[in-house]
Design a protein around this motif. Structure first.
Motif, PDB file in Angstrom:
ATOM      1  N   PHE A  74       0.884  -1.157   0.000  1.00 46.01           N
ATOM      2  CA  PHE A  74       0.000   0.000   0.000  1.00 46.01           C
ATOM      3  C   PHE A  74       0.926   1.212   0.000  1.00 46.01           C
ATOM      4  O   PHE A  74       1.769   1.339   0.882  1.00 46.01           O
ATOM      5  CB  PHE A  74      -0.895   0.013   1.248  1.00 46.01           C
ATOM      6  N   ASP A  76       1.763   5.559  -1.069  1.00 48.00           N
ATOM      7  CA  ASP A  76       1.266   6.898  -1.395  1.00 48.00           C
ATOM      8  C   ASP A  76       1.115   6.996  -2.912  1.00 48.00           C
ATOM      9  O   ASP A  76       1.974   6.534  -3.669  1.00 48.00           O
ATOM     10  CB  ASP A  76       2.269   7.965  -0.933  1.00 48.00           C
ATOM     11  N   THR A  77       0.014   7.585  -3.317  1.00 43.71           N
ATOM     12  CA  THR A  77      -0.190   7.867  -4.741  1.00 43.71           C
ATOM     13  C   THR A  77      -0.539   9.331  -4.876  1.00 43.71           C
ATOM     14  O   THR A  77      -0.642  10.058  -3.872  1.00 43.71           O
ATOM     15  CB  THR A  77      -1.335   7.012  -5.330  1.00 43.71           C
ATOM     16  N   SER A  80      -4.130   9.431  -3.125  1.00 44.07           N
ATOM     17  CA  SER A  80      -4.314   9.128  -1.700  1.00 44.07           C
ATOM     18  C   SER A  80      -2.981   8.797  -1.037  1.00 44.07           C
ATOM     19  O   SER A  80      -2.048   8.313  -1.674  1.00 44.07           O
ATOM     20  CB  SER A  80      -5.282   7.959  -1.519  1.00 44.07           C
ATOM     21  N   VAL A  82      -0.883   6.889   2.296  1.00 46.89           N
ATOM     22  CA  VAL A  82      -0.977   5.655   3.072  1.00 46.89           C
ATOM     23  C   VAL A  82      -1.905   5.857   4.267  1.00 46.89           C
ATOM     24  O   VAL A  82      -2.693   4.982   4.612  1.00 46.89           O
ATOM     25  CB  VAL A  82       0.430   5.193   3.530  1.00 46.89           C
ATOM     26  N   ASP A  84      -4.519   7.462   4.446  1.00 48.79           N
ATOM     27  CA  ASP A  84      -5.921   7.364   4.038  1.00 48.79           C
ATOM     28  C   ASP A  84      -6.309   5.919   3.697  1.00 48.79           C
ATOM     29  O   ASP A  84      -7.488   5.629   3.478  1.00 48.79           O
ATOM     30  CB  ASP A  84      -6.182   8.257   2.819  1.00 48.79           C
ATOM     31  N   GLN A  85      -5.336   5.037   3.636  1.00 45.96           N
ATOM     32  CA  GLN A  85      -5.598   3.645   3.260  1.00 45.96           C
ATOM     33  C   GLN A  85      -5.549   2.691   4.454  1.00 45.96           C
ATOM     34  O   GLN A  85      -5.554   1.473   4.289  1.00 45.96           O
ATOM     35  CB  GLN A  85      -4.567   3.197   2.220  1.00 45.96           C
ATOM     36  N   GLU A  87      -7.793   1.775   6.552  1.00 43.05           N
ATOM     37  CA  GLU A  87      -8.929   0.840   6.565  1.00 43.05           C
ATOM     38  C   GLU A  87      -8.686  -0.318   5.597  1.00 43.05           C
ATOM     39  O   GLU A  87      -8.913  -1.478   5.940  1.00 43.05           O
ATOM     40  CB  GLU A  87     -10.211   1.587   6.193  1.00 43.05           C
ATOM     41  N   LYS A  88      -8.196  -0.002   4.393  1.00 47.38           N
ATOM     42  CA  LYS A  88      -7.898  -1.056   3.414  1.00 47.38           C
ATOM     43  C   LYS A  88      -6.818  -1.994   3.946  1.00 47.38           C
ATOM     44  O   LYS A  88      -6.887  -3.210   3.770  1.00 47.38           O
ATOM     45  CB  LYS A  88      -7.408  -0.454   2.097  1.00 47.38           C
ATOM     46  N   ILE A  89      -5.813  -1.429   4.581  1.00 44.14           N
ATOM     47  CA  ILE A  89      -4.721  -2.232   5.136  1.00 44.14           C
ATOM     48  C   ILE A  89      -5.253  -3.193   6.192  1.00 44.14           C
ATOM     49  O   ILE A  89      -4.955  -4.395   6.172  1.00 44.14           O
ATOM     50  CB  ILE A  89      -3.614  -1.321   5.716  1.00 44.14           C
ATOM     51  N   LYS A  92      -7.343  -5.956   4.629  1.00 45.78           N
ATOM     52  CA  LYS A  92      -6.491  -6.931   3.947  1.00 45.78           C
ATOM     53  C   LYS A  92      -5.807  -7.847   4.958  1.00 45.78           C
ATOM     54  O   LYS A  92      -5.745  -9.065   4.760  1.00 45.78           O
ATOM     55  CB  LYS A  92      -5.448  -6.201   3.076  1.00 45.78           C
TER      56      LYS A  92
END
Length: 158
Positions: A74, A76-77, A80, A82, A84-85, A87-89, A92
């Motif tokens: 996961f 940085d893009t 978004s 990291v 902000d991610q 929840e996704k982490i 997963k």
């Protein structure tokens, strides 16, 4: 990292730091490594002798790498970060832990099935061995009887 650790603890995971990195443990058996690193860009260089080399230059973007057998990144893009991610982490990681639990359950069932088949095969082999032992004993008992009958016939003949 602080946000991740707090969420891991809320979910009941144990968080350990070791030489390998940060390890999260679930269900007292399953472990997963978590690494955070700064991503970098590769820049190709040619020196005065014409030899090619590659330098890595940090670009300020973070990446969270999670893995046990396979790895998941996961990062940085432009859209978004990291942070902000998170929840996704967490989703997963929980999904991977659930897969581990399911795999362990399947392995246990398969192992029980293999043990049961092994016991059946051992019982079959024991029956075969017992039958062979009986036949050998019968065969060995027949030889003295045959010799006795030959001697008896010879004695009666004389």
């Amino acid at each position: 990292m602080d946000n991740l650790i707090k969420n891991f603890r809320i979910l009941g995971y144990k968080v350990l730091l070791s030489d390998e990195g940060m390890t999260i443990t679930a269900y007292d058996e399953d472990k997963m490594l978590v690494h955070i690193r700064e991503k970098s860009n590769a820049i190709d260089n040619i020196d005065e002798r014409g030899r090619k080399s590659r330098d890595l230059v940090a670009n300020g973007k973070l990446a969270v790498k999670i893995g046990r057998f396979g790895t998941f990144d996961f990062a940085d893009t432009n859209k978004s970060l990291v942070e902000d991610q998170i929840e996704k982490i967490l989703i997963k990681i929980e999904t991977e832990f659930q897969k581990m639990v399911e795999n362990r359950r399947r392995w246990k069932i398969d192992e029980e099935r293999r043990q049961e088949l092994r016991k059946i095969e051992e019982a079959k082999q024991k029956l075969k061995d017992d039958e062979l032992s009986k036949f050998i004993a019968f065969y060995n008992d027949a030889h003295p009887w045959k010799k006795f009958m030959v001697l008896k016939e010879y004695f009666e003949y004389k």
